[in-house]
Each structure stands twice: as structure tokens, then as C-alpha cells.
Design a protein around this motif. Structure first.
Motif: not given
Lengths: 504, 482
Positions: A339, A413, A417-418, A493, A495-496, A499, A503, B69, B179, B183
Motif C-alpha cells: 500500500f 488529491f 488521499f493515499y 477522476i 485513479p483506478d 493503480s 496490482y 468507482w 478528510l 479516513i
């Protein structure tokens, strides 16, 4: 002993190793070929095209390897020196991509001079090779090799235009500081060796004398010195003093090279080393990381507040960004390493895309200014009202700055977030507050920069039209900028899409 | 599906308005304002009809869309509606039409980009009111912020950059705290249920009795208290309201502040009942302080818009007080106050815009005696000022009355203090009216045009209808136990 030697020799020549290592081999081969090319015919156009070709094939080859299943698993050990895994090749993709951008952007800078610039392209290839060795290294020796290859070629590039105002100063500054950084690092490595008797990253943890116990003095000193050597390169506070001057003084494509290739490679090497040695389970190390990270976030953001020169501003903002990125080193447990890698790579790709975009526009404005024979330095004021003159570049800059500020819709962003996820998992509330406060201060210089783009041109009629009027842009450049904008938006928008590479 | 259509339709028509502005196709010249108006009215009708015709009962939160999503973090694109969000979305769409009408003549430059920003803000706000995946909620929360900042920074008044930066930094820093809280909640869910989840419905079933809950609740509370705004996090509001163009102020006061109230209801109170119960006395004190402080500061202002801005702080204090008294009557009062304040502050800001267009000043000392030259404007001004200070028969009265009655059972002393705010609001309301419309006529102004008449009368009509028949809203919020 003899058995282990035998296995290594047989591994060296296996076909799988050859395939796995092929991008780096291809790059080195390309370097030799371009030397031959120079001997055959000296032409700016040919060497530029050839360099792009090499980088492009390396990039495609790496991507091909990543999409195939050869890299699945724990990675391939190639001699004790190198270890190739998915994550190192993912950052190699980032490196090749930014190098490709640098080479494509360099054309306009080099055109203004009379000579043929073969060395320039050779040096860039050497930087990329150094970066490639850094990201796959699994041993302090190969790490140092890559480090030096990268630094020395960069020194050559930083002072490349020797008749420019800052060339000598910048070159010297970078040379001396990076030499002292590498000597720090070398001393640190020596200290570590004195305790462990092994230079490999992947010493099994029961052999490591320090892992569960508190660090002995030499070992901790060694790690500290090693970390500060890398921190010099990443321009983390308090080792950041060189970066604004060198950023400003270096030719703009080279600044971009430093901001992207060199930093991505160094950071990848750092996390690779830290993760495989499980430094994160050591409290002292985490304390040092936290302190450096907090300092970088605050120093970088605060010093950026009053900057008028855009390159200096980017230098300070990158100090802050690598401060944020240090959060990935605080891993709570072994199975969270994956991760952490994802977070780091995502953040780096967002950072990279934003930097490439901003520097692209910066180069266009520089050229515009150069044509009118004024001072090359681009200040914030030169971008006044760009939105109403050249919508595409202004939108690109706006979007990239928002990405750096970490606003949703952008990759920045998701990267943030990660990082926040990781910090919450580690329960490092200090780092979280640093990130929140740092981003708050950051907005105080990112937003005025954006507002400058949208200001009315009427208010400053006599100001130079530094925004780069639309007619200066070739179709290719416009296409490049447009694709940067769109890819940033799409990856931000969804991010998959990025990412999924992380994997297996 | 329909909600997604409305949100993305607004974004899309915003971009279309931007690109087609002042361009000629087939002999017709397109104007962004017409395009924006028609599309907003269209979407408002679509939304209202589809909600009315929907077979779902919106008594509880009904998920209307759910699409995966970001799979790696188990984040979904999921929207849900209940009576609260429907009420607020309808308010948003109604004020959206008002916003476009008030900027009809005011925005002459860069109008295409302006309407793009305006429509993008509406889209973001509707997203905020309907998102039930917390990541998505945060996403929309920020998306509505960007175009709003652009509106202030590009089309605002003289100190617009400062105001826009202040607005953005306040909201952004506080929302980063949220945020972090989001989380943390996701990881608490992972601890308890085994998988990471950002879904609001999943979170409702969590058992939260850790010490950390108080901090998580605070993270949410601070973000919403900044938006509401509540003292001491209010200082962005007077600047942002004053410097924004008219439609910007209408939007800020009318809907954006309501996202704060909505967040308090949906996330702070419903997710953390225990923690917010413990926190209630502090929140009530903050509410009362906001009421009194806002009223006092409003009285001291010489700038028309700044006065109204401070009065907003005062009115939203009632909402805070009512919400944290956990009482059904007070809750109903809060809902009515939210809607009524949305309408009345929008009305007053539109009036400010109308006056500004005529005399190019917001300063009360440049005004006076407008009644003589513009009686219709004066009449509406009186009615709107009366609405702001809570005259019976208008919607604000119902809201504030119910809030105070409900809260009195829980915080009697504080409600007595808060009731003083009503007197304060009468004072500043009258000051506002007198300085603008009475006294010596400084210069004659033109009376309301038919477009301005339409804006004012529709707002007044809504205020009167809700004032006389508050059951139109209240019927949906019966029996809600917080």
C-alpha cells in the motif's frame, strides 16, 4: 561458498534475467550507439530524434514487461547488486516518461545556440541510466554507483550553457553540494557496513544485528548519514539550501529533469532500502523521518510564500512535496508495504505530471521573452492574464497547480488521499497536522498564482505578454499540452486506471 | 439515474454555455445567459417531476444510484435522497434560477466562463446534498468550492482576491480535517467489519464508543462550522459575501451556508449521536454567541452587503442552537430556518445588487430616500427586511419561533439569551431599511425593471407562502427523532 557462487553465475546468464533487465540493457546499448552516431555524423536533429527513440523504446519495453507476467512475485534478484520488481519498474516508467518530456522540450532551448549539442543528449541519457540503476539497486554499492552517475551527469547539464548569467555559480553550487552529499552517504554506508558486514539491502532480518534491538551508535549514525545524503538530493529541509538557486540557474529543461527524474529515482531508492531493511520498525528512525518531514513541509511552504520567480517557487514547493511524501516511509506493518508503494507511486506520478505541465508552459513563456530579448527569468507577473490570451496553457497551469495543491479532480488529491490513509494507519498525528497546515499555507501561494492567470490584461497594458500568445504554439505542442491536461483529469477522476498497474 | 443526469447535465450545459457564448450558428447568436437559464429551469422541472412521480418513499434515505468507482479503496459513486436532501436540492434549483436572473445585466464580461462556473457550483452543491459515499461527498464538497472561488475572484468587487483566498483557505483547511476524520472512520470500519468502507449506511451500523470518536466528530464539526459559519470560524464570510458579485452572494448565503447545516444534521448528529450529545452544550453556546455577535456586528456595519452577511451569521446561530438541542420541534424549526434564511438572505443580496447597479456603491451613507423615486423597490425592501427580523407571517418567523420553543426545553438560559437576538435583528433590519429608503433623497434612482420585479416577487411569494403554510415543509419532518 562455492555452491552459492555457482548459483549466482548460472542466474546471471539465464534468459529470464536477460529479459527482466532488458530495458536497462537497451538504454546502455542506446548510449553506445549514440556515441557511434556522433562519430558518424554530428547533427542536432538526428541525435535528438535518436535519443527520443531510445527513450521511447525503453519506455515501451518496460511497460510491456509490466503488463506481462514476468515481474510477478517478489522480484528477480540479479547478482547481489540488482533486484528488479514491479515497483522499481513502475518508477522507471515515470523516469523514462519525464526524460522523454525533457528531451522533447529541450529543442527550443538548444535551437537558440549555434553549436551542435550532442553532449547534452548524451548526458541526459546518462542521467536516465543512473536513475535506472538507482531504482533497481539492491545493494549499497550499486546505489552509490547510480547516485554518482546521476549526479555527475547532472552537474554537466546544470552548467551546460556556460555563457549564461548563472551557469558557473549554479554548476559550482550543485557540484560541491552533491559531492558533499555523496561523501556523507559514503561515510554512512561505511558505518553501516562496519556493523553488519554486508552491503546488501535484503539482509534477512535475523542476521541484522539492529532490527529488533535499539540501534547501536555507529549503525544509527550510519543510517542518519545515509539518509542525509539522500535528503540532499531530494532537497528536504534542512538540506534544501541549494535547490532554489540551482532550480533558477539551470536551463529550464534541466530544472525539470532535476525536479522529476533525479528526485523520483532517489526517492524510489530510499524507500526500497528502507522497506527491505524494515527501518520503519525502528522508533528513532521514524522520529528522524517525522522531524525532517515536518520541517520540510513548513519550510518549503513558508519560504514559497513570497517568491516571485516561478522556478524558485517550484523549488520550494517541491521541498514541501517531498516532505509530504516522506509519510510513506512510516509503514505500520510488513503487509502494508504494498500500500505504501502504491501511495508513493501515485503521488509521484501526480507530482510529475504537474511539474512537466508547468515547465512546458514555462519554457514557452521563456521563449516568448527571449524572442523579445528581455531577461529570461519568468516571474509570476509575466503570466498575468494568461487565461484570456492563451486559454490552453492557462488551463494547463491552473490544473497542475490545483494538482500540486491537492484539490479533487486532480491526481494530486488522490495522492494526498493515499498519504493521509497511510498516516492514519500509522497513527502519526504529527505528520497529519503537518500535512493539513502545510497544505493550508501552500494555498496561500498557489491561489494567487492561479488568480494572476485570470487577472484582467487591461489593468497592466504595458506588461510583457509573457503568457505566450497562442500563435507561438505549434500544433504538436498544443497536442502535447492538451493530452497532459486530459490525462491529468482522467487519472484524477478515475485513479483506478493508474493503480491497476500496482496490482498483480 | 435522474440525479446523476441532473448533476452532469448541469456541468455539461455549463461547458456548452461557455463554448457557445456569443457565437453564431445558423443565423442565431447564442448567449450563455439564455442557455444557462433554460437548462437550469429544465433540470429543475425534471428533478421535481421525477421526485414526485418516484415510487420510492423518501422518509428514510433511499439510495438511487450506486456504481463502483475506485475499487482498490472500495469507494462507490452512490447517491441517495430523503426529504431533507430533496428540500435542499429544490431550494438550490430555485435559487439557481434567481442567481441567473440577478446576474442578467450585471455580468457583461467573460459571461460564458461565468455561467460555466455558476452551473458547476450548482452541480457541486446538488452532489453534496445527495452523496452518501463519504469520499464522493468530500469530492463534491471541494468541487463546489472551486468555481465559487473563481466567481468571487474574477467577477467580484475591489478586494476580491483577498476575499477569495481567505474563503478558500478557511474551507480547504477545515475540510482536510474532515478528510482525516473520514479516513479514520473508514479504518474503524475495517477494524470492526473487516473491509474498508466509505459508505454512510455502513458507518451508521458501527459501534462507536472509543475516545477517538470525539475527535472524529470534531473533525466533521469544524468543517461544517466553518461553512455554517459559526463564531469563531466565521471571519471569511463577511469578506466573501461583500466582495462576491450579486449572484455569488446569493449563492453563498442562500445555499452554500446550508451545506454546513446539512452536514451537521446528516453527518455530525446522525453518525455520532453520543459524541454530539456530549458536545451539545458547547455547540449551543457557540450558536448563542453567533446569534448575539452577528446581530451586534450587523448593527455596526456601514456596508449594505456586509450588514446582511453578519445577519446571516446571526441567523445560522439559531440553526446551530436548534440542531444541538435534539428536540423534534427545534429540528423542524431548524429546517424551516434553513429554507427561510436561504430565501430571505438571497432576497436581501439581490436587493443589494439591484441598488449597486444603480448607484455603484454598497455604502449605506451613499443611500437614502430611495422610497421617493423607487416605491416598488422600497416596498420589497421593507418586506425583505421584515422577513429578516422575523415578522410573523413570513417564513423566518416560523423557523426561529419553533427553534426557540424547542430549544427552550433543553437549554432555557441560552434560549433566553438567544431571544435577545430577535430584538437585535429588528434593530439592524430597521437601520438597514431606514438608511436605504428613508431620509433625504440623495439622488433619484430608477425603479425595478420587470426582470428585477420577477426576482423580488417570486422570492417574496415563497417567503409568504412558507410563512403562512409552514406545513408544506413541516409535513415531511414529522416524527424525526434525532
Amino acid at each position: 561458498m562455492s555452491i552459492s557462487l555457482e548459483t549466482t553465475t548460472s542466474v546471471i546468464f539465464s534468459a529470464k534475467v536477460f529479459i527482466v533487465l532488458s530495458p536497462i540493457l537497451l538504454l546502455s546499448f542506446g548510449l553506445v550507439l549514440s556515441l557511434l552516431l556522433i562519430a558518424w555524423r554530428r547533427s542536432q536533429k538526428i541525435i535528438a530524434l535518436f535519443t527520443q527513440l531510445i527513450l521511447m523504446t525503453t519506455l515501451l519495453l518496460t511497460l510491456h514487461l509490466l503488463l506481462g507476467d514476468i515481474l510477478i512475485g517478489n522480484g528477480t534478484q540479479i547478482t547481489p547488486l540488482l533486484k528488479v520488481d514491479r515497483f522499481s519498474y513502475l518508477s522507471f516508467v515515470l523516469i523514462c516518461f519525464s526524460a522523454l518530456a525533457v528531451v522533447s522540450l529541450s529543442g527550443s532551448v538548444l535551437k537558440s545556440e549555434i553549436e551542435v549539442h550532442d553532449e547534452y543528449y548524451l548526458l541526459i541519457l546518462l542521467v536516465v541510466l543512473g536513475a535506472g540503476i538507482l531504482v533497481v539497486s539492491d545493494h549499497f554499492a550499486s546505489l552509490f554507483l547510480g547516485f554518482e552517475l546521476l549526479s555527475i551527469s547532472l552537474v554537466g547539464l546544470v552548467g551546460y550553457f556556460r555563457d549564461h548569467k548563472y551557469a558557473v555559480e549554479t554548476g559550482f553550487k550543485y557540484l560541491i553540494l552533491s559531492a558533499s552529499a555523496s561523501s556523507f552517504m559514503l561515510l554512512g554506508i561505511a558505518f553501516i557496513y562496519s556493523q553488519t558486514g554486508n552491503l546488501s539491502f535484503s539482509v534477512s532480518s535475523n542476521v541484522m544485528p539492529w532490527s529488533p534491538q535499539p540501534l547501536q551508535i555507529f549503525n544509527s549514525l550510519g543510517i542518519l548519514l545515509f539518509f542525509s545524503g539522500i535528503a540532499f538530493k531530494l532537497s528536504l529541509a534542512p538540506f534544501h539550501f541549494w535547490s532554489p538557486d540551482v532550480y533558477q540557474g539551470a536551463p529550464t529543461p534541466i530544472t525539470l529533469l532535476m525536479a522529476t527524474v533525479s528526485k523520483v529515482a532517489m526517492f524510489t531508492a530510499l524507500i526500497k532500502c528502507c522497506f527491505s531493511q524494515s527501518y520503519f520498525s525502528n522508533e528513532n528512525f521514524i522520529e528522524i523521518i517525522t522531524a525532517v518531514a515536518l520541517l520540510s513541509m513548513l519550510v518549503g511552504n513558508v519560504l514559497a510564500l513570497k517568491q516571485q520567480n516561478i522556478k524558485r517557487l517550484m523549488a520550494y514547493s517541491s521541498i514541501a512535496h517531498f516532505g509530504y511524501l516522506l509519510i510513506v516511509l512510516t509503514v505500520s506493518s510488513l503487509h502494508k508495504i504494498e500500500f505504501a508503494w502504491q501511495g508513493a507511486l501515485f503521488y509521484l506520478s501526480g507530482y510529475l505530471l504537474a511539474n512537466i505541465a508547468i515547465f512546458t508552459v514555462l519554457l514557452i513563456s521563456e521563449k516568448d521573452k527571449d524572442n523579445r530579448c528581455v531577461n529570461r527569468d519568468i516571474d509570476i507577473i509575466d503570466w498575468h492574464g494568461m487565461f484570456w490570451k492563451n486559454r490552453l496553457s492557462a488551463l494547463l497551469v491552473t490544473f497542475s497547480i490545483l494538482a500540486l495543491a491537492g484539490i479533487p479532480l486532480t491526481m494530486g488529491f488522490v495522492g494526498k488521499f493515499y498519504l493521509l490513509n497511510q498516516a492514519v494507519l500509522f497513527k502519526s498525528w504529527w505528520l497529519i497536522s503537518g500535512l493539513v497546515i502545510g497544505s493550508g499555507i501552500g494555498l496561500a501561494y498557489y491561489l494567487p498564482l492561479i488568480f494572476t492567470l485570470f487577472k484582467d490584461e487591461a489593468t497592466l497594458e504595458n506588461q510583457v505578454a509573457g503568457g505566450g500568445s497562442a500563435h507561438l504554439l505549434t500544433t504538436g505542442k498544443q497536442l502535447f499540452m492538451f493530452s497532459l491536461l486530459i490525462s491529468g483529469l482522467i487519472f484524477g477522476i478515475f485513479p483506478d486506471l493508474v493503480s491497476q498497474f500496482f496490482y498483480q | 439515474m435522474m440525479l446523476t443526469f441532473v448533476i452532469f447535465g448541469l456541468l455539461l450545459s455549463g461547458s456548452l454555455a461557455w463554448f457557445t457564448d456569443n457565437k453564431t450558428f445558423l443565423g442565431m447568436t447564442f448567449h450563455a445567459k439564455w442557455f444557462a437559464l433554460v437548462s437550469v429551469i429544465g433540470f429543475a422541472l425534471i428533478f421535481t417531476f421525477s421526485v414526485c412521480l418516484s415510487p420510492l418513499s423518501f422518509q428514510t434515505l433511499q439510495i438511487v444510484t450506486q456504481v463502483s468507482w475506485i475499487t482498490s479503496l472500495n469507494i462507490n459513486y452512490s447517491l441517495a435522497l430523503d426529504h431533507l436532501s430533496i428540500t435542499l436540492i429544490i431550494l438550490t434549483l430555485f435559487l439557481a434560477i434567481i442567481c441567473i436572473l440577478v446576474s442578467w445585466d450585471e455580468i457583461q464580461e467573460k459571461s460564458g466562463f461565468y455561467y460555466f462556473n455558476l452551473l458547476a457550483t450548482f452541480a457541486g452543491i446538488i452532489g453534496v446534498f445527495s452523496a452518501v459515499d463519504m469520499f464522493l461527498f468530500f469530492f463534491f464538497w471541494e468541487v463546489m468550492l472551486l468555481p465559487m472561488t473563481a466567481i468571487i475572484a474574477i467577477w467580484g468587487h475591489e478586494k476580491r482576491y483577498f476575499a477569495a483566498i481567505k474563503f478558500f483557505i478557511f474551507t480547504q483547511v477545515s475540510s482536510l480535517l474532515m478528510l482525516v476524520a473520514i479516513i479514520t472512520m473508514a479504518y474503524i470500519h475495517q477494524q470492526q467489519a473487516g473491509a474498508l468502507s466509505f459508505s454512510y449506511h455502513h458507518w451508521l451500523s458501527l459501534e462507536l464508543n472509543h475516545d477517538i470518536t470525539a475527535y472524529i466528530m470534531l473533525g466533521f464539526f469544524i468543517a461544517f462550522a466553518v461553512k455554517l459559519p459559526s463564531v469563531p470560524l466565521h471571519s471569511w464570510l463577511p469578506d466573501a459575501h461583500t466582495q462576491a458579485p450579486t449572484a455569488g452572494s446569493v449563492l453563498l448565503a442562500g445555499v452554500l451556508l446550508k451545506t454546513g447545516a446539512y452536514g451537521l444534521i446528516r453527518f455530525v448528529i446522525q453518525l455520532f449521536p453520543q459524541a454530539s450529545d456530549n458536545f451539545a452544550p458547547f455547540a449551543a453556546i457557540l450558536g448563542v454567541v453567533s446569534i448575539l455577535y452577528g446581530a451586534k456586528m450587523a448593527f455596526a456595519q456601514t456596508d449594505f452587503k456586509r450588514l446582511v452577511a453578519y445577519s446571516s451569521i446571526s441567523h445560522m446561530g439559531f440553526v446551530m442552537l436548534a440542531l444541538f438541542s435534539f428536540n423534534e420541534i427545534a429540528y423542524q424549526g431548524a429546517i424551516v430556518t434553513i429554507v427561510a434564511h436561504g430565501l430571505s438572505s438571497a432576497a436581501l443580496f439581490s436587493l443589494a445588487g439591484i441598488i449597486y447597479q444603480r448607484i455603484h456603491s454598497r455604502n449605506l451613507s451613499d443611500m437614502g430616500g430611495f422610497w421617493q423615486s423607487a416605491p416598488r423597490m422600497g416596498g420589497f425592501g421593507l418586506a425583505f427586511a421584515a422577513a429578516a427580523f422575523g415578522l410573523p407571517g413570513l417564513a423566518n418567523f416560523v423557523g426561529e419561533f419553533l427553534s426557540l420553543v424547542g430549544a427552550f426545553q433543553v437549554f432555557p438560559v441560552m434560549v433566553i439569551l438567544a431571544a435577545l437576538g430577535l430584538i437585535g435583528s429588528a434593530i439592524y433590519g430597521m437601520v438597514l431599511f431606514q438608511k436605504t429608503f428613508q431620509g433625504n433623497s440623495i439622488k433619484p434612482v430608477q425603479d425595478l425593471s420587470s426582470r428585477e420585479l420577477l426576482v423580488s416577487s417570486s422570492l417574496l411569494m415563497m417567503l409568504v407562502i412558507l410563512g403562512l403554510f409552514p406545513n408544506l415543509i413541516l409535513q415531511f419532518f414529522r416524527g424525526v427523532i434525532l
